[in-house]
Design an enzyme around this catalytic site. Structure first.
Site, PDB file in Angstrom:
ATOM      1  N   HIS A   1     -48.397 -18.500 -62.688  1.00  0.00           N
ATOM      2  CA  HIS A   1     -49.510 -17.560 -62.837  1.00  0.00           C
ATOM      3  C   HIS A   1     -50.172 -17.618 -64.205  1.00  0.00           C
ATOM      4  O   HIS A   1     -51.391 -17.465 -64.316  1.00  0.00           O
ATOM      5  CB  HIS A   1     -49.007 -16.139 -62.566  1.00  0.00           C
ATOM      6  CG  HIS A   1     -50.072 -15.102 -62.646  1.00  0.00           C
ATOM      7  ND1 HIS A   1     -51.121 -15.038 -61.748  1.00  0.00           N
ATOM      8  CD2 HIS A   1     -50.290 -14.082 -63.532  1.00  0.00           C
ATOM      9  CE1 HIS A   1     -51.913 -14.025 -62.054  1.00  0.00           C
ATOM     10  NE2 HIS A   1     -51.431 -13.433 -63.135  1.00  0.00           N
TER      11      HIS A   1
ATOM     12  N   ASP B   1     -56.581 -13.552 -64.000  1.00  0.00           N
ATOM     13  CA  ASP B   1     -55.914 -12.394 -63.436  1.00  0.00           C
ATOM     14  C   ASP B   1     -56.950 -11.262 -63.286  1.00  0.00           C
ATOM     15  O   ASP B   1     -58.010 -11.472 -62.700  1.00  0.00           O
ATOM     16  CB  ASP B   1     -54.712 -12.020 -64.330  1.00  0.00           C
ATOM     17  CG  ASP B   1     -53.852 -10.902 -63.792  1.00  0.00           C
ATOM     18  OD1 ASP B   1     -53.031 -11.155 -62.891  1.00  0.00           O
ATOM     19  OD2 ASP B   1     -53.994  -9.760 -64.273  1.00  0.00           O
TER      20      ASP B   1
END
Length: 316
Positions: free
Chosen positions: A291, A114
């Site tokens: 994610h 991320d």
């Protein structure tokens, strides 16, 4: 019996505060130091902690690597400067260079997820002599955009798109902190509309136990989310500060890994990796993964990281 990727296993790790670049980083260390072998530095994203790497730290150390996992600037036990400008990418990379100085390492293999991926890609650009190799999870490296990113995101995705919504200091900060558990188990992208709803409490995802979730909740209830949100508030500033990177490749060995259901791909597709990464060893897409890939699919992520490190001639 202690499960190594659990909270109990994590709490047995050595942690210390490292002075670097005018702040302190809380750093978790594991694995044997071997002269001449670079450490592996794991950089988390938002809203995460070094704890997000709990499955990787042990697997990499058992394979012969010295692992350093910091709470990044603004998070957990690390310093949380008040000024928004303290979170630009030059400062974040300087933090990591100072961490290497502290442990006496000339360079390291950097792995980021991320926002941590964005930081390690920039680390490879800005401090190439300190980066033996680089791996990004979920957020691909992209060629420098011809214009600052925020106006583009606002025009294409609207004012309620989470990155745009994050920009006003204090707004998302208060909304995310109002119910930390709800924020951390949300199954949709944050927005003003999401923040306005009063909904039933969700159970954590199957890959996150109640004890592990409680660790995150306790930490973010203490720190809030402002440090992490300030990363987003520097996006246009980062664009201004890194003009010299236009057209510059990343020549170190690299890896990109993502999940096929990662929503980041909707606005940051990984189609142009080869335009930047001249030594891309592998592009891994884990089918069905979302994610939070290193927590959701740890065995596959660990296997990919160990393959990558092996391709560098590192490990036992």
């Amino acid at each position: 019996m202690t499960t190594k990727g659990s909270l109990a296993g994590w709490e047995r790790l050595e942690a210390r505060d490292v002075a670097t670049n005018g702040i302190t980083l809380r750093v978790f260390e594991h694995g044997e130091h071997r002269p001449g072998t670079p450490p592996v530095v794991l950089c988390h994203g938002f809203p995460e902690l070094a704890f997000s790497w709990r499955h990787q730290v042990f697997a990499l150390a058992e394979a012969g690597h010295r692992v350093l996992a910091p709470d990044m600037r603004g998070y957990g036990g690390s310093s949380r400067p008040r000024d928004v400008e303290a979170y630009d990418v030059l400062s974040l990379c300087a933090d990591l260079a100072g961490l290497l100085d502290d442990v006496g390492a000339e360079d390291a293999v950097f792995v980021g997820h991320d926002w941590g991926a964005n930081v390690v890609w920039h680390m490879a650009w800005l401090h190439p002599e300190r980066v033996r190799a680089v791996a990004g999870l979920s957020v691909p490296v992209t060629p420098r955009s011809p214009a600052p990113p925020l106006p583009v995101l606002r025009s294409r995705l609207g004012d309620d798109f989470y990155i745009v919504w994050f920009q006003e200091p204090g707004v998302a900060d208060e909304a995310l902190a109002r119910n930390v558990r709800r924020t951390l188990v949300a199954r949709e992208i944050y927005s003003a509309e999401w923040a306005s709803r009063d909904e039933a409490e969700l159970a954590p995802p199957p890959w996150l136990g109640e004890a592990e979730l409680a660790h995150y909740v306790k930490t973010f209830e203490e720190t809030g989310f402002t440090g992490g949100l300030n990363y987003y508030r520097n996006m246009d500033r980062n664009w201004e500060l890194t003009r010299e990177l236009e057209g510059r490749p990343i020549t170190q060995p690299s890896l990109f890994l993502t999940g096929s259901r990662d929503p980041v791909a909707m606005f940051m597709p990984a189609e142009n990796l080869g335009d930047v990464l001249t030594d891309l060893r592998e592009h891994v897409v884990l089918d069905g993964a979302g994610h939070w890939v290193q927590q959701e699919r740890p065995e596959e992520v660990n296997a990919a990281l160990l393959r990558f490190l092996g391709s560098l001639g590192l490990g036992r």
